[in-house]
Structures are given as C-alpha cells and as structure tokens.
Scaffold this motif. Structure first.
Motif, short mmCIF file in Angstrom:
data_model
loop_
_atom_site.label_atom_id
_atom_site.label_comp_id
_atom_site.label_asym_id
_atom_site.label_seq_id
_atom_site.Cartn_x
_atom_site.Cartn_y
_atom_site.Cartn_z
N THR A 103 -30.52 0.94 -63.14
CA THR A 103 -28.84 1.40 -63.39
C THR A 103 -28.58 -0.23 -64.53
O THR A 103 -27.87 -0.15 -65.41
CB THR A 103 -27.50 0.74 -62.29
OG1 THR A 103 -27.84 2.26 -61.49
CG2 THR A 103 -26.04 1.04 -62.74
N GLY A 126 -21.14 7.70 -59.71
CA GLY A 126 -22.27 7.73 -59.08
C GLY A 126 -23.11 9.37 -59.22
O GLY A 126 -24.62 9.03 -59.59
N THR A 176 -25.48 6.59 -61.02
CA THR A 176 -26.13 4.79 -61.04
C THR A 176 -25.26 4.73 -59.85
O THR A 176 -24.62 5.46 -59.34
CB THR A 176 -24.92 4.56 -62.34
OG1 THR A 176 -23.74 5.72 -62.15
CG2 THR A 176 -25.21 4.83 -63.61
#
Length: 217
Positions: A82, A136, A141
């Motif tokens: 990330t 996410g 991420t």
C-alpha cells in the motif's frame, strides 16, 4: 489517474511566451529533448525509490513504526504494498506540476488562475485517499497511519526540487531521435532487390522507347 492527469494538463491555457517560440515543423519529434531529460530523471528517481521500498520496505517501516514489527507477515506485506502504491500515485500527482512548465524553473506560475487544474488535482488526491482508506477490498489496500502518509507525501514532494535541479542540466539542440538514427541506420535493401529494381528501371525505359517508336510510325 492517468486520465485525470492528462485532463489536468490539457486545461493549461496558452501564454504569451508561446508566441516568442519559433514554429515547430511537422517532422519534429513529439517529445523534445527537455521532455526526455525530465522524464528520465523522474523515472530513475521513482524506480530507485520503489525498488528500495519493495526490497527493504519492511525493515524501514519497522524502524518508523513500533506497532509494525508486531504485525503478522501477511499484514506487513499488505502495508508495504500500500505504501508503494500510494507513493507511486503521489509521485505522479506532484509531477503534474512539473509537467506544466517543463522548460521553466517556476512551475507554479499561473497555477492559481487555472481553477480546472486545481479542481482536477484535488479530485485525484481525494480519490486516492478514498481508495487507500475506504476501498481496501476493491483496491487491495490497507489503512495507513499518518506517519506512512507523511512518508508517501515526502517521496512525492522530492520530485519538485529534483525537477528544479534538473532544469540546470543543458540538453543538445539536436533531437535524440537523430542520434539514434546515426547509431542504428536503416537497413539497406539486399543486392537482389537492387538488381530487380535496376532491371525494372531498364525494362521500363525500354518499354517507353518502344512506345515512342510506335507512336512515330
């Protein structure tokens, strides 16, 4: 992101300095030597930073955050990826300002008057924050702490002074494409094709002579 970046640069209005530049021919290269210089320097910087984060990111992040060392291996890998993704995107956002004035040292001249550019950059930053912090599952991420956000922003910010320093590097007036043509000249045709070409030329000439004789008769 690329679409928004291209749209932001396309909204840059023309300036009076464009009228002072000489006209550009149709056969001139689309990417000038100044653009090549800026592209290479930014690309080298980003590749070095991303490789360091990829191979040494876990150890660097462990020194930065105390909680990072106690996390599971899978979580560490997601955080590292990330950070790499976030740093790469922020590098492109900061580099959009450099692309506004590729041959000028003051990249912020006329920035406040271009509301479309400011709006598109703001939307890009907002989408990046949403993608990292709230999407996410969609973007693969994880949540980043404020320290890791500062790391990503700092990596992107370095592209500004780097671009300013690169403006002092002179570039030759001859386009780089002409140097490549000298090093790698075009492949010449084979002798057989040249002979066929010559025979065709002689045959065509003889045919023209016969046609002229027939017309005289």
């Amino acid at each position: 992101m690329d679409t928004l970046g291209a749209l932001a640069l396309a909204t840059e209005p023309p300036t009076d300095q464009l009228m002072l530049r000489p006209p550009v021919g149709q056969r001139e290269p689309l990417i000038t030597n100044i653009m090549w210089r800026n592209l290479l320097i930014q690309a080298i910087y980003q590749v070095i930073v991303l490789l360091v984060l990829n191979f040494q990111g876990e150890s660097l992040l462990s020194h930065l955050e105390h909680d990072y060392a106690n996390k599971a291996r899978e979580v560490k890998n997601k955080v590292k990826k990330t950070v790499i993704f976030n740093s790469f995107v922020l590098c492109q956002i900061f580099n959009e300002f450099n692309a506004r004035k590729p041959d000028e040292k003051n990249i912020f001249e006329g920035f406040t008057g271009n509301y479309l550019f400011m709006g598109i950059v703001s939307i890009t930053v907002l989408l990046q924050v949403i993608m990292v912090e709230f999407l996410g599952n969609f973007a693969s991420t994880v949540h980043l702490s404020w320290r890791l956000w500062l790391v990503s922003i700092s990596i992107g910010f370095i592209s500004w002074p780097l671009a300013f320093i690169s403006k002092f590097i002179p570039v030759p007036p001859t386009p780089f494409s002409k140097y490549f043509k000298r090093i790698f000249p075009r492949r010449r045709s084979s002798p057989r094709s040249e002979e066929n070409h010559e025979e065709g030329a002689h045959g065509g000439g003889a045919h023209e002579e016969e046609t002229r004789e027939d017309s005289h008769q």
